[in-house]
Design a protein around this motif. Structure first.
Motif, short mmCIF file in Angstrom:
data_model
loop_
_atom_site.label_atom_id
_atom_site.label_comp_id
_atom_site.label_asym_id
_atom_site.label_seq_id
_atom_site.Cartn_x
_atom_site.Cartn_y
_atom_site.Cartn_z
N LYS A 173 -19.45 -11.22 -11.74
CA LYS A 173 -19.89 -10.68 -10.46
C LYS A 173 -21.32 -10.18 -10.64
O LYS A 173 -21.77 -9.93 -11.75
N HIS A 174 -22.00 -9.99 -9.54
CA HIS A 174 -23.39 -9.52 -9.57
C HIS A 174 -23.48 -8.01 -9.76
O HIS A 174 -22.52 -7.29 -9.56
N HIS A 175 -24.66 -7.55 -10.13
CA HIS A 175 -25.03 -6.14 -10.19
C HIS A 175 -24.21 -5.33 -11.19
O HIS A 175 -23.90 -4.16 -10.97
N GLY A 176 -23.85 -5.93 -12.33
CA GLY A 176 -23.21 -5.21 -13.40
C GLY A 176 -21.75 -4.84 -13.16
O GLY A 176 -21.20 -4.02 -13.87
N ARG A 177 -21.12 -5.44 -12.15
CA ARG A 177 -19.72 -5.13 -11.87
C ARG A 177 -18.80 -5.86 -12.84
O ARG A 177 -19.17 -6.84 -13.45
N TYR A 178 -17.58 -5.36 -12.95
CA TYR A 178 -16.59 -6.04 -13.79
C TYR A 178 -16.39 -7.47 -13.31
O TYR A 178 -16.40 -7.73 -12.10
N PRO A 179 -16.14 -8.40 -14.24
CA PRO A 179 -15.83 -9.77 -13.83
C PRO A 179 -14.55 -9.84 -13.00
O PRO A 179 -13.69 -8.95 -13.08
N PHE A 180 -14.41 -10.90 -12.22
CA PHE A 180 -13.19 -11.14 -11.45
C PHE A 180 -11.99 -11.15 -12.41
O PHE A 180 -12.07 -11.72 -13.50
N HIS A 181 -10.91 -10.54 -12.02
CA HIS A 181 -9.62 -10.50 -12.72
C HIS A 181 -9.62 -9.69 -14.01
O HIS A 181 -8.60 -9.64 -14.70
N TYR A 182 -10.72 -9.04 -14.36
CA TYR A 182 -10.76 -8.25 -15.59
C TYR A 182 -9.76 -7.08 -15.53
O TYR A 182 -8.90 -6.94 -16.40
N LEU A 183 -9.88 -6.24 -14.51
CA LEU A 183 -8.99 -5.07 -14.41
C LEU A 183 -7.54 -5.50 -14.19
O LEU A 183 -6.61 -4.90 -14.75
N GLU A 184 -7.33 -6.54 -13.40
CA GLU A 184 -5.98 -7.03 -13.14
C GLU A 184 -5.32 -7.55 -14.42
O GLU A 184 -4.11 -7.40 -14.61
N THR A 185 -6.12 -8.14 -15.30
CA THR A 185 -5.58 -8.65 -16.57
C THR A 185 -5.15 -7.50 -17.48
O THR A 185 -4.10 -7.55 -18.11
N ILE A 186 -5.96 -6.44 -17.53
CA ILE A 186 -5.58 -5.26 -18.32
C ILE A 186 -4.26 -4.69 -17.80
O ILE A 186 -3.35 -4.40 -18.58
N ASP A 187 -4.15 -4.58 -16.47
CA ASP A 187 -2.91 -4.04 -15.89
C ASP A 187 -1.72 -4.96 -16.16
O ASP A 187 -0.61 -4.49 -16.40
N TYR A 188 -1.92 -6.26 -16.10
CA TYR A 188 -0.84 -7.21 -16.34
C TYR A 188 -0.32 -7.08 -17.78
O TYR A 188 0.88 -7.03 -18.02
N ILE A 189 -1.23 -7.01 -18.72
CA ILE A 189 -0.84 -7.00 -20.13
C ILE A 189 -0.30 -5.64 -20.56
O ILE A 189 0.74 -5.55 -21.22
N PHE A 190 -0.99 -4.56 -20.19
CA PHE A 190 -0.63 -3.23 -20.69
C PHE A 190 0.10 -2.36 -19.67
O PHE A 190 0.46 -1.23 -19.97
N GLY A 191 0.32 -2.90 -18.47
CA GLY A 191 1.00 -2.14 -17.43
C GLY A 191 0.02 -1.31 -16.62
O GLY A 191 -1.04 -0.92 -17.10
N GLN A 192 0.39 -1.05 -15.39
CA GLN A 192 -0.46 -0.25 -14.53
C GLN A 192 -0.36 1.22 -14.92
O GLN A 192 0.67 1.67 -15.38
#
Length: 199
Positions: free
Chosen positions: A52-71
């Protein structure tokens, strides 16, 4: 420590086939993570994420963390920039409208052992820190120390850096993972460092 106890998603156990490792699909990102039988306290692998632009997290980055380690509901996001929503945000730049304007290397005003997960995406180099964020490059070890102070024992800590293998840990935390990430379409590389607060 066996990190498989921290994995909340389904994984493929190849140890029954004498392969001696566990494969974790990195959904919804593209990639494979793994834990080996001879190193059960460490997760590694590779992700491919769209930037993503302007230093934001890439698409699906946070969702992947939640998927693997739980919300997790009790999250602090340091160097938060444009991150909003389900977390307490901290940034040194008041223009980003964080919940707290503060230096992520100190986290003044936040009590000890308050949060259950820490995430941080600092600038990756001096030039980016100055030109994009108008600040000095924070010291990684100081970010980790402050993060460890405000996290409860048993917390996971996620630090997204540029292409480096950062191995130093402050007292009370242990590095339990390193995941390389190719960011497309620019073919940039980022490294996710995962830590666990044990004391």
């Amino acid at each position: 420590m066996n990190i498989s106890s921290l994995i909340k998603c389904k994984y493929i156990d190849l140890s029954t086939l004498h392969k001696k490792y566990f494969i974790i699909p990195a959904n919804p990102a593209t990639g494979i993570l793994y834990i080996t039988e001879n190193s059960p306290g460490y997760i590694s692998g590779h992700l491919r994420l769209r930037g993503k632009h302007h230093g934001r997290y890439p698409f699906h980055y946070l969702e992947t963390i939640d998927y693997i380690f739980g919300q997790e509901e009790n999250i602090i996001e340091v160097c938060s920039g444009s991150v909003m929503g389900n977390c307490f945000t901290v940034d040194i730049n008041p223009d980003t409208e964080p919940d707290l304007v503060a230096d992520g290397q100190k986290l003044d005003g936040i009590p000890n052992s308050k949060f259950s997960r820490w995430r941080c995406d600092p600038p990756y180099n001096t030039r980016t820190a100055k030109e994009m964020y108008g600040t000095n490059l924070p010291r990684t070890i100081e970010l980790l120390k402050a993060g460890a102070r405000v996290c409860k024992i048993g917390s996971l800590m996620f630090l997204l850096l540029g292409p480096q293998n950062y191995q130093m840990c402050p007292t009370g935390i242990k590095r339990i993972g390193w995941i390389g990430s190719t960011i497309v379409p620019n073919n940039e590389f980022r490294a996710l460092h995962i830590f666990y607060k044990y004391a």
